[in-house]
Design a protein around this motif. Structure first.
Motif, PDB file in Angstrom:
ATOM      1  N   VAL A 211      44.935  39.776  47.763  1.00 57.74           N
ATOM      2  CA  VAL A 211      46.151  39.472  47.231  1.00 57.74           C
ATOM      3  C   VAL A 211      46.030  39.315  45.644  1.00 57.74           C
ATOM      4  CG1 VAL A 211      47.156  38.587  49.339  1.00 57.74           C
ATOM      5  CG2 VAL A 211      46.050  37.031  47.815  1.00 57.74           C
ATOM      6  N   GLU A 212      47.236  39.327  44.901  1.00 55.00           N
ATOM      7  CA  GLU A 212      47.311  38.948  43.412  1.00 55.00           C
ATOM      8  C   GLU A 212      47.930  37.505  43.551  1.00 55.00           C
ATOM      9  OE1 GLU A 212      48.560  41.914  40.810  1.00 55.00           O
ATOM     10  OE2 GLU A 212      46.807  43.074  41.062  1.00 55.00           O
ATOM     11  N   VAL A 213      47.235  36.654  42.963  1.00 50.61           N
ATOM     12  CA  VAL A 213      47.864  35.411  42.844  1.00 50.61           C
ATOM     13  C   VAL A 213      48.065  34.879  41.073  1.00 50.61           C
ATOM     14  CG1 VAL A 213      47.417  34.502  45.017  1.00 50.61           C
ATOM     15  CG2 VAL A 213      45.841  33.963  43.115  1.00 50.61           C
ATOM     16  N   LEU A 214      49.059  34.253  41.076  1.00 49.80           N
ATOM     17  CA  LEU A 214      49.296  33.721  39.683  1.00 49.80           C
ATOM     18  C   LEU A 214      48.087  32.784  39.097  1.00 49.80           C
ATOM     19  CD1 LEU A 214      52.927  32.857  39.196  1.00 49.80           C
ATOM     20  CD2 LEU A 214      51.756  35.020  38.455  1.00 49.80           C
ATOM     21  N   ASP A 215      47.718  33.024  37.852  1.00 50.39           N
ATOM     22  CA  ASP A 215      46.607  32.138  37.349  1.00 50.39           C
ATOM     23  C   ASP A 215      47.095  30.520  37.030  1.00 50.39           C
ATOM     24  OD1 ASP A 215      44.085  31.120  36.243  1.00 50.39           O
ATOM     25  OD2 ASP A 215      43.998  32.544  34.623  1.00 50.39           O
ATOM     26  N   THR A 216      47.191  29.928  38.002  1.00 51.41           N
ATOM     27  CA  THR A 216      47.770  28.591  37.637  1.00 51.41           C
ATOM     28  C   THR A 216      46.585  27.551  38.216  1.00 51.41           C
ATOM     29  OG1 THR A 216      48.702  28.311  40.016  1.00 51.41           O
ATOM     30  CG2 THR A 216      50.164  29.121  38.337  1.00 51.41           C
ATOM     31  N   PRO A 217      46.719  26.366  37.675  1.00 55.38           N
ATOM     32  CA  PRO A 217      45.636  25.371  37.917  1.00 55.38           C
ATOM     33  C   PRO A 217      45.489  25.119  39.445  1.00 55.38           C
ATOM     34  CG  PRO A 217      46.975  24.497  36.107  1.00 55.38           C
ATOM     35  CD  PRO A 217      47.534  25.872  36.482  1.00 55.38           C
ATOM     36  N   GLU A 218      46.927  24.959  40.063  1.00 57.39           N
ATOM     37  CA  GLU A 218      46.870  24.886  41.638  1.00 57.39           C
ATOM     38  C   GLU A 218      46.090  25.947  42.484  1.00 57.39           C
ATOM     39  OE1 GLU A 218      50.210  22.918  39.550  1.00 57.39           O
ATOM     40  OE2 GLU A 218      49.428  25.161  39.462  1.00 57.39           O
ATOM     41  N   ASN A 219      46.349  27.131  42.131  1.00 59.39           N
ATOM     42  CA  ASN A 219      45.716  28.312  42.552  1.00 59.39           C
ATOM     43  C   ASN A 219      43.945  28.229  42.252  1.00 59.39           C
ATOM     44  OD1 ASN A 219      47.945  29.318  43.948  1.00 59.39           O
ATOM     45  ND2 ASN A 219      48.336  30.663  42.385  1.00 59.39           N
ATOM     46  N   ARG A 220      43.764  27.971  41.235  1.00 57.91           N
ATOM     47  CA  ARG A 220      42.623  27.885  40.609  1.00 57.91           C
ATOM     48  C   ARG A 220      41.664  27.038  41.515  1.00 57.91           C
ATOM     49  NH1 ARG A 220      39.843  30.199  36.507  1.00 57.91           N
ATOM     50  NH2 ARG A 220      40.948  31.827  35.496  1.00 57.91           N
ATOM     51  N   GLY A 221      42.423  25.560  41.857  1.00 55.70           N
ATOM     52  CA  GLY A 221      41.727  24.502  42.694  1.00 55.70           C
ATOM     53  C   GLY A 221      41.495  25.032  43.830  1.00 55.70           C
ATOM     54  N   MET A 222      42.395  25.653  44.596  1.00 57.50           N
ATOM     55  CA  MET A 222      42.501  26.165  45.883  1.00 57.50           C
ATOM     56  C   MET A 222      41.226  27.258  46.135  1.00 57.50           C
ATOM     57  SD  MET A 222      45.829  26.406  48.019  1.00 57.50           S
ATOM     58  CE  MET A 222      46.695  27.557  46.286  1.00 57.50           C
ATOM     59  N   MET A 223      41.100  28.210  45.067  1.00 61.77           N
ATOM     60  CA  MET A 223      39.943  29.020  44.866  1.00 61.77           C
ATOM     61  C   MET A 223      38.741  28.490  44.584  1.00 61.77           C
ATOM     62  SD  MET A 223      41.576  32.673  42.908  1.00 61.77           S
ATOM     63  CE  MET A 223      42.552  31.558  41.692  1.00 61.77           C
ATOM     64  N   THR A 224      38.465  27.277  44.165  1.00 60.46           N
ATOM     65  CA  THR A 224      37.229  26.626  43.842  1.00 60.46           C
ATOM     66  C   THR A 224      36.772  26.074  45.003  1.00 60.46           C
ATOM     67  OG1 THR A 224      37.817  26.389  41.430  1.00 60.46           O
ATOM     68  CG2 THR A 224      36.001  25.147  42.286  1.00 60.46           C
ATOM     69  N   LYS A 225      37.831  25.499  45.711  1.00 62.93           N
ATOM     70  CA  LYS A 225      37.458  24.553  47.151  1.00 62.93           C
ATOM     71  C   LYS A 225      36.999  25.501  47.990  1.00 62.93           C
ATOM     72  CE  LYS A 225      39.627  21.371  49.865  1.00 62.93           C
ATOM     73  NZ  LYS A 225      40.577  20.492  50.316  1.00 62.93           N
ATOM     74  N   VAL A 226      37.389  26.885  48.299  1.00 62.40           N
ATOM     75  CA  VAL A 226      36.835  27.834  49.220  1.00 62.40           C
ATOM     76  C   VAL A 226      36.013  28.980  48.549  1.00 62.40           C
ATOM     77  CG1 VAL A 226      38.501  27.150  50.931  1.00 62.40           C
ATOM     78  CG2 VAL A 226      39.074  28.952  49.227  1.00 62.40           C
ATOM     79  N   ALA A 227      35.374  28.737  47.350  1.00 62.18           N
ATOM     80  CA  ALA A 227      34.775  30.091  46.840  1.00 62.18           C
ATOM     81  C   ALA A 227      33.744  30.671  47.471  1.00 62.18           C
ATOM     82  CB  ALA A 227      33.999  29.430  45.400  1.00 62.18           C
ATOM     83  N   TYR A 228      33.275  29.825  48.544  1.00 60.13           N
ATOM     84  CA  TYR A 228      31.987  30.653  49.385  1.00 60.13           C
ATOM     85  C   TYR A 228      32.838  31.552  50.332  1.00 60.13           C
ATOM     86  CZ  TYR A 228      33.840  27.352  53.070  1.00 60.13           C
ATOM     87  OH  TYR A 228      34.479  26.471  54.039  1.00 60.13           O
ATOM     88  N   LEU A 229      34.056  31.484  50.564  1.00 59.96           N
ATOM     89  CA  LEU A 229      34.741  32.737  51.564  1.00 59.96           C
ATOM     90  C   LEU A 229      35.418  33.706  50.719  1.00 59.96           C
ATOM     91  CD1 LEU A 229      36.658  29.804  53.584  1.00 59.96           C
ATOM     92  CD2 LEU A 229      34.708  31.413  54.209  1.00 59.96           C
ATOM     93  N   LEU A 230      35.521  33.660  49.265  1.00 55.08           N
ATOM     94  CA  LEU A 230      36.300  34.555  48.594  1.00 55.08           C
ATOM     95  C   LEU A 230      35.473  35.395  47.603  1.00 55.08           C
ATOM     96  CD1 LEU A 230      39.159  32.210  47.615  1.00 55.08           C
ATOM     97  CD2 LEU A 230      39.135  33.582  49.723  1.00 55.08           C
ATOM     98  N   LYS A 231      36.081  36.437  47.013  1.00 56.54           N
ATOM     99  CA  LYS A 231      35.834  37.423  45.799  1.00 56.54           C
ATOM    100  C   LYS A 231      36.760  37.217  44.927  1.00 56.54           C
ATOM    101  CE  LYS A 231      35.333  41.599  45.811  1.00 56.54           C
ATOM    102  NZ  LYS A 231      35.058  43.059  46.033  1.00 56.54           N
ATOM    103  N   CYS A 232      36.833  36.670  43.670  1.00 54.44           N
ATOM    104  CA  CYS A 232      37.693  36.707  42.856  1.00 54.44           C
ATOM    105  C   CYS A 232      37.457  37.619  41.510  1.00 54.44           C
ATOM    106  CB  CYS A 232      38.076  35.402  41.959  1.00 54.44           C
ATOM    107  SG  CYS A 232      38.397  34.214  43.551  1.00 54.44           S
ATOM    108  N   GLU A 233      38.588  38.576  41.139  1.00 54.90           N
ATOM    109  CA  GLU A 233      38.490  39.313  39.820  1.00 54.90           C
ATOM    110  C   GLU A 233      39.664  38.963  38.990  1.00 54.90           C
ATOM    111  OE1 GLU A 233      38.554  43.370  41.516  1.00 54.90           O
ATOM    112  OE2 GLU A 233      37.343  42.783  43.238  1.00 54.90           O
ATOM    113  N   ALA A 234      39.281  39.091  37.757  1.00 54.60           N
ATOM    114  CA  ALA A 234      40.404  38.908  36.821  1.00 54.60           C
ATOM    115  C   ALA A 234      41.332  39.891  36.559  1.00 54.60           C
ATOM    116  CB  ALA A 234      39.786  38.485  35.436  1.00 54.60           C
TER     117      ALA A 234
END
Length: 61
Positions: free
Chosen positions: A38-61
């Motif tokens: 999925v594509e999500v907006l680059d907001t502090p809230e979304n970044r916090g969620m991505m940081t919390k579960v970084a071991y489950l995800l792959k993120c690309e700019a």
């Protein structure tokens, strides 16, 4: 008005055996299953969620 930046997020690991709060973060990002992207907006809230579960995800700019 300029468009907000977006980040591509892909779930690469299963949610089986993870904490309920981590599952909620993944669902909050809009991911439903493994290898779903999925594509999500680059907001502090979304970044916090991505940081919390970084071991489950792959993120690309």
């Amino acid at each position: 008005m300029s468009e907000q930046k977006k980040i591509k997020v892909t779930q690469i690991k299963s949610l089986i055996g993870t904490k309920e709060a981590h599952r909620a973060c993944v669902r909050g990002l809009g991911l439903r299953r493994m290898h779903h992207t999925v594509e999500v907006l680059d907001t502090p809230e979304n970044r916090g969620m991505m940081t919390k579960v970084a071991y489950l995800l792959k993120c690309e700019a």
